[in-house]
Design a protein around this motif. Structure first.
Motif, short mmCIF file in Angstrom:
data_model
loop_
_atom_site.label_atom_id
_atom_site.label_comp_id
_atom_site.label_asym_id
_atom_site.label_seq_id
_atom_site.Cartn_x
_atom_site.Cartn_y
_atom_site.Cartn_z
N ALA A 82 2.01 -12.40 39.57
CA ALA A 82 2.35 -11.61 38.38
C ALA A 82 3.45 -12.29 37.58
CB ALA A 82 2.79 -10.21 38.80
N THR A 83 4.47 -12.77 38.27
CA THR A 83 5.58 -13.44 37.58
C THR A 83 5.12 -14.75 36.95
OG1 THR A 83 7.08 -12.45 39.20
CG2 THR A 83 7.95 -14.24 37.87
N THR A 84 4.30 -15.49 37.65
CA THR A 84 3.78 -16.75 37.11
C THR A 84 2.91 -16.51 35.88
OG1 THR A 84 3.81 -17.75 39.31
CG2 THR A 84 2.43 -18.81 37.66
N LEU A 85 2.00 -15.56 35.97
CA LEU A 85 1.14 -15.26 34.81
C LEU A 85 1.96 -14.72 33.65
CD1 LEU A 85 -2.05 -13.69 36.42
CD2 LEU A 85 -1.90 -15.79 35.09
N LEU A 86 2.92 -13.87 33.94
CA LEU A 86 3.78 -13.31 32.90
C LEU A 86 4.46 -14.42 32.12
CD1 LEU A 86 5.35 -10.88 31.60
CD2 LEU A 86 7.02 -11.23 33.41
N TRP A 87 5.14 -15.33 32.83
CA TRP A 87 5.88 -16.39 32.15
C TRP A 87 4.97 -17.42 31.52
CZ3 TRP A 87 10.55 -16.07 30.37
CH2 TRP A 87 11.40 -15.11 30.91
N SER A 88 3.79 -17.63 32.10
CA SER A 88 2.83 -18.57 31.48
C SER A 88 2.36 -18.04 30.13
CB SER A 88 1.62 -18.78 32.39
OG SER A 88 2.00 -19.34 33.60
N THR A 89 1.97 -16.78 30.10
CA THR A 89 1.46 -16.22 28.84
C THR A 89 2.57 -16.02 27.81
OG1 THR A 89 1.61 -13.97 29.75
CG2 THR A 89 -0.53 -15.07 29.89
N ILE A 90 3.73 -15.56 28.25
CA ILE A 90 4.86 -15.40 27.32
C ILE A 90 5.30 -16.78 26.83
CG2 ILE A 90 7.29 -14.72 27.10
CD1 ILE A 90 5.48 -12.30 27.14
N GLY A 91 5.38 -17.74 27.72
CA GLY A 91 5.79 -19.09 27.34
C GLY A 91 4.84 -19.70 26.32
N TYR A 92 3.55 -19.55 26.55
CA TYR A 92 2.55 -20.06 25.60
C TYR A 92 2.70 -19.36 24.25
CZ TYR A 92 -1.86 -21.22 23.40
OH TYR A 92 -2.81 -21.66 22.52
N SER A 93 2.86 -18.05 24.28
CA SER A 93 3.00 -17.28 23.04
C SER A 93 4.24 -17.72 22.27
CB SER A 93 3.08 -15.79 23.33
OG SER A 93 1.88 -15.33 23.92
N VAL A 94 5.35 -17.86 22.97
CA VAL A 94 6.60 -18.25 22.32
C VAL A 94 6.49 -19.67 21.75
CG1 VAL A 94 9.03 -18.84 22.80
CG2 VAL A 94 8.08 -16.66 23.59
N ALA A 95 5.85 -20.56 22.50
CA ALA A 95 5.77 -21.96 22.07
C ALA A 95 4.74 -22.20 20.96
CB ALA A 95 5.45 -22.84 23.27
N PHE A 96 3.60 -21.49 21.01
CA PHE A 96 2.50 -21.85 20.13
C PHE A 96 1.97 -20.76 19.21
CE2 PHE A 96 2.08 -24.54 23.97
CZ PHE A 96 2.37 -25.77 23.38
N VAL A 97 2.28 -19.50 19.47
CA VAL A 97 1.63 -18.42 18.73
C VAL A 97 2.59 -17.68 17.80
CG1 VAL A 97 0.32 -16.28 18.95
CG2 VAL A 97 -0.06 -18.13 20.57
N VAL A 98 3.72 -17.28 18.31
CA VAL A 98 4.65 -16.43 17.56
C VAL A 98 5.58 -17.29 16.71
CG1 VAL A 98 6.45 -14.68 17.78
CG2 VAL A 98 4.52 -14.66 19.34
N PRO A 99 5.55 -17.11 15.40
CA PRO A 99 6.41 -17.93 14.54
C PRO A 99 7.84 -17.39 14.39
CG PRO A 99 4.95 -16.62 13.18
CD PRO A 99 4.58 -16.34 14.62
N SER A 100 8.04 -16.11 14.54
CA SER A 100 9.33 -15.47 14.31
C SER A 100 10.27 -15.64 15.50
CB SER A 100 9.11 -13.97 14.04
OG SER A 100 10.31 -13.27 14.12
N THR A 101 11.48 -16.09 15.21
CA THR A 101 12.49 -16.25 16.25
C THR A 101 12.85 -14.91 16.87
OG1 THR A 101 13.38 -18.17 15.09
CG2 THR A 101 14.80 -17.16 16.73
N VAL A 102 12.92 -13.88 16.07
CA VAL A 102 13.25 -12.55 16.57
C VAL A 102 12.18 -12.08 17.56
CG1 VAL A 102 13.56 -10.12 15.93
CG2 VAL A 102 14.59 -11.92 14.54
N LEU A 103 10.91 -12.24 17.20
CA LEU A 103 9.82 -11.83 18.11
C LEU A 103 9.81 -12.67 19.38
CD1 LEU A 103 6.88 -11.08 15.66
CD2 LEU A 103 8.31 -9.46 16.90
N LYS A 104 10.14 -13.94 19.26
CA LYS A 104 10.23 -14.79 20.44
C LYS A 104 11.29 -14.26 21.40
CE LYS A 104 8.64 -19.04 18.30
NZ LYS A 104 8.89 -20.45 18.03
#
Length: 126
Positions: A82-104
């Motif tokens: 769960a922790t690995t999947l959580l950080w993998s998906t959040i990490g991918y989103s922060v790095a490649f999907v979400v443009p806003s610093t606040v949302l990151k």
């Protein structure tokens, strides 16, 4: 369709999806069964007493949820996945999907809070 009815339908549908993913997680080591079934239980608790009771009473899946609710814990394998999947998906989103610093920052804060919760829950010994 009334807003309450629509919400119940959406939550029941989401709960069913989480049950299916939880079942797949029993056979695929990549999917964490316990957190998915906990999500399903939460969705059902808000939308369908019948499905919620069915899930908790299920002889295969109900044990995961009852162990968590009764304070016996979450299996170590489920915690790690769960922790690995959580950080993998959040990490991918922060790095490649979400443009806003606040949302990151919001995503990272949520991931941190969820990780702290998962780690702080007792580890179920089998």
């Amino acid at each position: 369709m009334a807003t309450g009815t629509l919400l119940r339908v959406l939550l029941t549908t989401a709960g069913t999806g989480f049950v299916v993913l939880g079942i797949v997680g029993v056979f695929l080591p990549v999917l964490p069964t316990t957190p998915l079934l906990l999500l399903a239980a939460a969705c059902y608790a808000w939308s369908s007493t019948r499905f919620y009771n069915w899930l908790l009473g299920n002889r295969w899946m109900g044990e995961y949820i009852r162990s968590y609710r009764e304070g016996r814990g979450i299996p170590l394998r489920a915690k790690i996945l769960a922790t690995t999947l959580l950080w993998s998906t959040i990490g991918y989103s922060v790095a490649f999907v979400v443009p806003s610093t606040v949302l990151k920052l919001v995503l990272v804060t949520i991931a941190l809070a969820v990780s702290i919760h998962i780690i702080s829950v007792r580890t179920l010994k089998r």
